[in-house]
Design a protein around this motif. Structure first.
Motif, PDB file in Angstrom:
ATOM      1  N   GLU A  78      -3.138  -0.434  -0.654  1.00 56.87           N
ATOM      2  CA  GLU A  78      -2.247  -0.047  -1.722  1.00 56.87           C
ATOM      3  C   GLU A  78      -3.269   0.676  -3.174  1.00 56.87           C
ATOM      4  O   GLU A  78      -3.175   0.180  -4.068  1.00 56.87           O
ATOM      5  CB  GLU A  78      -1.751  -1.350  -2.342  1.00 56.87           C
ATOM      6  CG  GLU A  78      -0.817  -1.960  -1.639  1.00 56.87           C
ATOM      7  CD  GLU A  78       0.022  -3.282  -2.346  1.00 56.87           C
ATOM      8  OE1 GLU A  78      -0.203  -3.595  -3.344  1.00 56.87           O
ATOM      9  OE2 GLU A  78       0.917  -4.012  -1.569  1.00 56.87           O
ATOM     10  N   ARG A  79      -3.594   1.799  -2.462  1.00 58.01           N
ATOM     11  CA  ARG A  79      -4.118   2.757  -3.396  1.00 58.01           C
ATOM     12  C   ARG A  79      -5.668   2.213  -3.681  1.00 58.01           C
ATOM     13  O   ARG A  79      -6.535   2.935  -4.397  1.00 58.01           O
ATOM     14  CB  ARG A  79      -3.558   2.999  -4.526  1.00 58.01           C
ATOM     15  CG  ARG A  79      -2.211   3.453  -4.358  1.00 58.01           C
ATOM     16  CD  ARG A  79      -1.466   3.882  -5.803  1.00 58.01           C
ATOM     17  NE  ARG A  79      -1.084   2.861  -6.280  1.00 58.01           N
ATOM     18  CZ  ARG A  79      -0.543   2.780  -7.524  1.00 58.01           C
ATOM     19  NH1 ARG A  79      -0.291   3.987  -8.195  1.00 58.01           N
ATOM     20  NH2 ARG A  79      -0.177   1.478  -8.193  1.00 58.01           N
ATOM     21  N   ASN A 120      -8.004   7.512   0.549  1.00 58.88           N
ATOM     22  CA  ASN A 120      -6.814   6.768   0.484  1.00 58.88           C
ATOM     23  C   ASN A 120      -5.642   7.371   1.333  1.00 58.88           C
ATOM     24  O   ASN A 120      -4.775   6.574   1.614  1.00 58.88           O
ATOM     25  CB  ASN A 120      -6.247   6.975  -1.042  1.00 58.88           C
ATOM     26  CG  ASN A 120      -6.790   5.973  -1.863  1.00 58.88           C
ATOM     27  OD1 ASN A 120      -7.472   4.929  -1.541  1.00 58.88           O
ATOM     28  ND2 ASN A 120      -6.839   6.454  -3.350  1.00 58.88           N
ATOM     29  N   ARG A 121      -6.045   8.337   2.054  1.00 59.98           N
ATOM     30  CA  ARG A 121      -5.001   8.930   2.983  1.00 59.98           C
ATOM     31  C   ARG A 121      -5.457   8.324   4.502  1.00 59.98           C
ATOM     32  O   ARG A 121      -4.367   7.901   4.800  1.00 59.98           O
ATOM     33  CB  ARG A 121      -5.206  10.537   3.287  1.00 59.98           C
ATOM     34  CG  ARG A 121      -4.229  11.154   4.140  1.00 59.98           C
ATOM     35  CD  ARG A 121      -4.461  12.561   4.403  1.00 59.98           C
ATOM     36  NE  ARG A 121      -3.299  13.313   5.158  1.00 59.98           N
ATOM     37  CZ  ARG A 121      -3.430  14.408   5.708  1.00 59.98           C
ATOM     38  NH1 ARG A 121      -4.604  15.065   5.869  1.00 59.98           N
ATOM     39  NH2 ARG A 121      -2.270  14.926   6.208  1.00 59.98           N
ATOM     40  N   HIS A 130      -7.159   5.744   4.941  1.00 59.33           N
ATOM     41  CA  HIS A 130      -7.459   4.078   4.711  1.00 59.33           C
ATOM     42  C   HIS A 130      -8.947   3.789   5.361  1.00 59.33           C
ATOM     43  O   HIS A 130      -8.761   2.745   6.110  1.00 59.33           O
ATOM     44  CB  HIS A 130      -6.420   3.386   5.187  1.00 59.33           C
ATOM     45  CG  HIS A 130      -5.032   3.458   4.625  1.00 59.33           C
ATOM     46  ND1 HIS A 130      -3.777   3.269   4.981  1.00 59.33           N
ATOM     47  CD2 HIS A 130      -4.855   3.908   3.400  1.00 59.33           C
ATOM     48  CE1 HIS A 130      -2.873   3.486   4.172  1.00 59.33           C
ATOM     49  NE2 HIS A 130      -3.437   3.993   3.038  1.00 59.33           N
ATOM     50  N   MET A 166      -1.135   9.661   0.011  1.00 52.93           N
ATOM     51  CA  MET A 166      -1.876   8.513   0.719  1.00 52.93           C
ATOM     52  C   MET A 166      -1.085   8.273   1.864  1.00 52.93           C
ATOM     53  O   MET A 166      -0.094   8.725   2.365  1.00 52.93           O
ATOM     54  CB  MET A 166      -1.859   7.489  -0.362  1.00 52.93           C
ATOM     55  CG  MET A 166      -2.604   7.770  -1.584  1.00 52.93           C
ATOM     56  SD  MET A 166      -2.711   6.584  -2.810  1.00 52.93           S
ATOM     57  CE  MET A 166      -3.408   7.029  -4.248  1.00 52.93           C
ATOM     58  N   ASP A 179       2.303   6.455   1.613  1.00 56.09           N
ATOM     59  CA  ASP A 179       3.337   6.697   0.574  1.00 56.09           C
ATOM     60  C   ASP A 179       4.730   6.736   1.182  1.00 56.09           C
ATOM     61  O   ASP A 179       5.057   7.075   2.367  1.00 56.09           O
ATOM     62  CB  ASP A 179       3.285   8.444   0.190  1.00 56.09           C
ATOM     63  CG  ASP A 179       2.055   8.322  -0.677  1.00 56.09           C
ATOM     64  OD1 ASP A 179       1.082   7.436  -1.109  1.00 56.09           O
ATOM     65  OD2 ASP A 179       1.717   9.662  -0.908  1.00 56.09           O
ATOM     66  N   TYR A 191       8.433   6.507   5.681  1.00 55.80           N
ATOM     67  CA  TYR A 191       7.334   6.918   5.099  1.00 55.80           C
ATOM     68  C   TYR A 191       7.329   8.435   4.836  1.00 55.80           C
ATOM     69  O   TYR A 191       7.887   9.092   5.652  1.00 55.80           O
ATOM     70  CB  TYR A 191       6.147   6.539   6.038  1.00 55.80           C
ATOM     71  CG  TYR A 191       6.041   5.038   5.689  1.00 55.80           C
ATOM     72  CD1 TYR A 191       5.317   4.534   4.534  1.00 55.80           C
ATOM     73  CD2 TYR A 191       6.429   4.165   6.685  1.00 55.80           C
ATOM     74  CE1 TYR A 191       5.061   3.179   4.426  1.00 55.80           C
ATOM     75  CE2 TYR A 191       6.256   2.651   6.467  1.00 55.80           C
ATOM     76  CZ  TYR A 191       5.535   2.428   5.335  1.00 55.80           C
ATOM     77  OH  TYR A 191       5.432   0.776   5.136  1.00 55.80           O
ATOM     78  N   SER A 211       2.196  11.139   4.542  1.00 58.47           N
ATOM     79  CA  SER A 211       1.232  11.496   3.501  1.00 58.47           C
ATOM     80  C   SER A 211       1.169  13.106   3.247  1.00 58.47           C
ATOM     81  O   SER A 211       0.374  13.595   3.075  1.00 58.47           O
ATOM     82  CB  SER A 211      -0.611  11.151   4.364  1.00 58.47           C
ATOM     83  OG  SER A 211      -0.405  12.199   5.392  1.00 58.47           O
ATOM     84  N   PRO A 229       3.751   5.178  -3.905  1.00 58.12           N
ATOM     85  CA  PRO A 229       2.493   5.455  -3.206  1.00 58.12           C
ATOM     86  C   PRO A 229       1.831   4.267  -2.307  1.00 58.12           C
ATOM     87  O   PRO A 229       1.962   3.070  -2.878  1.00 58.12           O
ATOM     88  CB  PRO A 229       1.409   5.643  -4.452  1.00 58.12           C
ATOM     89  CG  PRO A 229       2.147   5.918  -5.838  1.00 58.12           C
ATOM     90  CD  PRO A 229       3.270   5.047  -5.401  1.00 58.12           C
ATOM     91  N   ASP A 230       1.378   4.576  -1.342  1.00 59.90           N
ATOM     92  CA  ASP A 230       0.541   3.715  -0.345  1.00 59.90           C
ATOM     93  C   ASP A 230       0.896   2.148   0.005  1.00 59.90           C
ATOM     94  O   ASP A 230       0.090   1.342  -0.348  1.00 59.90           O
ATOM     95  CB  ASP A 230      -0.902   3.677  -0.996  1.00 59.90           C
ATOM     96  CG  ASP A 230      -2.021   3.614  -0.072  1.00 59.90           C
ATOM     97  OD1 ASP A 230      -1.769   3.871   1.280  1.00 59.90           O
ATOM     98  OD2 ASP A 230      -3.157   2.970  -0.219  1.00 59.90           O
ATOM     99  N   ASP A 231       2.123   2.151   0.124  1.00 60.12           N
ATOM    100  CA  ASP A 231       2.804   0.764   0.594  1.00 60.12           C
ATOM    101  C   ASP A 231       2.786  -0.104  -0.648  1.00 60.12           C
ATOM    102  O   ASP A 231       3.173  -1.264  -0.503  1.00 60.12           O
ATOM    103  CB  ASP A 231       1.985   0.019   1.581  1.00 60.12           C
ATOM    104  CG  ASP A 231       2.825  -0.122   2.782  1.00 60.12           C
ATOM    105  OD1 ASP A 231       4.142   0.394   3.027  1.00 60.12           O
ATOM    106  OD2 ASP A 231       2.534  -0.920   3.861  1.00 60.12           O
TER     107      ASP A 231
END
Length: 516
Positions: free
Chosen positions: A92-93, A108-109, A111, A437, A440, A463, A466, A498-500
């Motif tokens: 989560e970012r 962040n892309r 993880h 990310m 996303d 999703y 990214s 963003p990011d779940d």
């Protein structure tokens, strides 16, 4: 701006296509005179971004994202594990935030975080990154988080048959590893060490054996779990089971040390893995979790998440990467400079260039005599739109990565294709200037009585893979469609999150869904 590290390779690197990387000098830090490196690779699910678990109560924080002390404890766990590379699930970012606190590099892309530089290669597409573990030499690291529901061991517990369990897994989790099975073995065949970390939300076929079924009541029968079986068939080896081959003697459970979301009749299992392929050898592997926990080799109290982690020590022979360009960010503010890392063959006249949408060079910089380095491309005076960063060698483009240029202050946008849809008609969604990310997502939200509140529940979603700019169709095959498609007549918006996470950064215009 994405904080992918711009790695500065050394000029001592061998030319592209060499059979072996430059030999390292013998040291006491895990390197050998033959180019081997010792790496500690960790996987860790940090529970809703790592800041939503109250360490005092073991329950959710009273305020969303309101427990930053849990993030500090996550950092301590990584330090205590003496990890070099970590794959994070449920970030989560916060991957780059945690990495920054550790003085590390983060993506962040993908993880992935590491104390070594991280390079986002063309063709990686967010599936994997390169980590430069020695000057001019890399390993490939991928991270994944498979769907959690419905959970296979609960179906076993509740009386499901082997066929029902296998059908569930083939529908729910097996599709989520297909891209990994397609991409990662090819890297290993090229001689690049590959590490795959993840929360697989599935037991392993190495654990649900006849011997285990005879000892553990919750293992009612042996199961050849499809996700782990597919990864093993593709050549990815389970480092924990290589270090501890007897699942009866050493179960290595990672789910769960305790969770606000635990089932009242919980089934404990090993669902968090570090897998490897290519030129690597498992030296050791251990569970990282709460002090005194079962099979925990690295303990910390209080433990800050609902999964235990795993850290594996690997002996690897890192590889010279292929020719590549790696922009520091894929979305660029016009007027700023764009750093671009490169690995080039080292021929005379090589250049890194920025190409416009028609393929014309708008600016370029020479690479110089080095095989590897970084150039800075200016963007002042350029137009908004899609561009590509390209590496020219011998007059030809040998590597290319897409970037997008945006005006200063330009917001993230999400749009739907029409203002009115018939019930059951797929909804076209497009977006631009997205964070890019790893998780996303775009989702449909209802606007009861025409009011679109931030507290409304997400419905069917997809999703973005990214992508900074892209499009998708939300419909009967999208995630959540089993329970919320077709959406009933009414008014709706689509949001980009963003990011779940659950905080929207863009919202479409209101659109209507009418009866058939």
């Amino acid at each position: 701006m994405a904080a992918f590290a711009v790695a500065l390779f050394t000029a001592a690197m061998l030319p592209l296509g060499s059979a072996a990387a430059a030999s390292a000098s013998a040291t006491t830090d895990g390197r050998s005179a033959t180019g081997h490196e010792r790496l500690r690779v960790m996987t860790l699910n940090i529970f809703y971004g790592g800041d939503d678990l109250d360490l005092k109560t073991g329950d959710f924080c009273a305020v969303a994202n309101g427990c930053p002390q849990s993030l500090v404890q996550i950092e301590r766990a990584i330090k205590q594990a003496r990890a070099d590379i970590v794959g994070i699930q449920e970030p989560e970012r916060n991957v780059e935030k945690i990495a920054s606190a550790l003085g590390w590099y983060g993506s962040n892309r993908a993880h992935v975080m590491s104390r070594f530089p991280i390079i986002d290669p063309p063709g990686g597409d967010g599936v994997y990154v390169f980590v430069e573990v020695a000057p001019g030499r890399v390993v490939a690291v991928a991270n994944t988080h498979l769907p959690s529901d419905p959970y296979g061991p609960y179906l076993v517990r509740d009386g499901g048959t082997v066929k029902q369990v296998l059908d569930l897994e083939r529908k729910t989790r097996l599709p989520a590893v297909q891209n990994l099975v397609k991409v990662l073995p090819a890297l290993a065949r090229e001689g690049i060490p590959v590490m795959l970390t993840g929360d697989f939300n599935s037991p392993s076929h190495l654990d649900w054996t006849p011997a285990v079924a005879a000892k553990r009541p919750e293992v009612r029968y042996p199961v050849k779990w499809p996700a782990s079986s597919a990864l093993a068939a593709a050549g990815l080896r389970d480092t924990y089971r290589e270090a501890h081959p007897d699942p009866v003697a050493v179960p290595g459970f990672t789910w769960t040390p305790g969770s606000p979301e635990a089932d009242p009749h919980e089934v404990f299992d090993r669902i968090d893995w570090v897998l490897t392929a290519g030129p690597s050898r498992t030296v050791d592997s251990t569970v990282v979790g709460e002090k005194g926990g079962p099979d925990v080799g690295v303990g910390l109290s209080p433990w800050p998440t609902d999964h235990r982690g795993v850290v594996s020590t690997l002996d690897v022979v890192p590889s010279v990467p292929p020719a590549l360009v790696s922009p520091a960010t894929r979305r660029v503010t016009i007027g700023g400079d764009l750093p671009v890392a490169y690995h080039a063959p080292g021929r005379q006249g090589e250049r890194v260039a920025l190409l416009d949408g028609k393929g014309h060079v708008v600016t370029s910089r020479p690479t110089g005599p080095k095989f590897d380095g970084t150039v800075i491309l200016p963007t002042r005076g350029l137009h908004r739109g899609a561009y590509a960063v390209a590496l020219f060698s011998g007059g030809k483009v040998i590597s290319k990565a897409q970037v997008w240029l945006y005006l200063p202050g330009e917001p993230t946008k999400v749009q739907v294709g029409k203002s009115r849809y018939k019930q059951g008609e797929p909804i076209e969604v497009s977006w631009s200037n997205a964070p890019g990310m790893g998780l996303d997502w775009v989702s449909v939200y209802a606007c009861p009585a025409g009011t679109c509140t931030d507290t409304s529940e997400y419905l069917v979603y997809a999703y973005t893979d990214s992508e900074i700019e892209g499009h998708t169709v939300i419909g009967p095959t999208s995630i959540g469609a089993d329970s919320s498609w077709p959406v009933p007549p009414g008014q709706y918006v689509v949001r980009l999150l963003p990011d779940d996470g659950l905080v929207s950064v863009a919202q479409s215009a209101v659109f209507s869904v009418t009866g058939k």
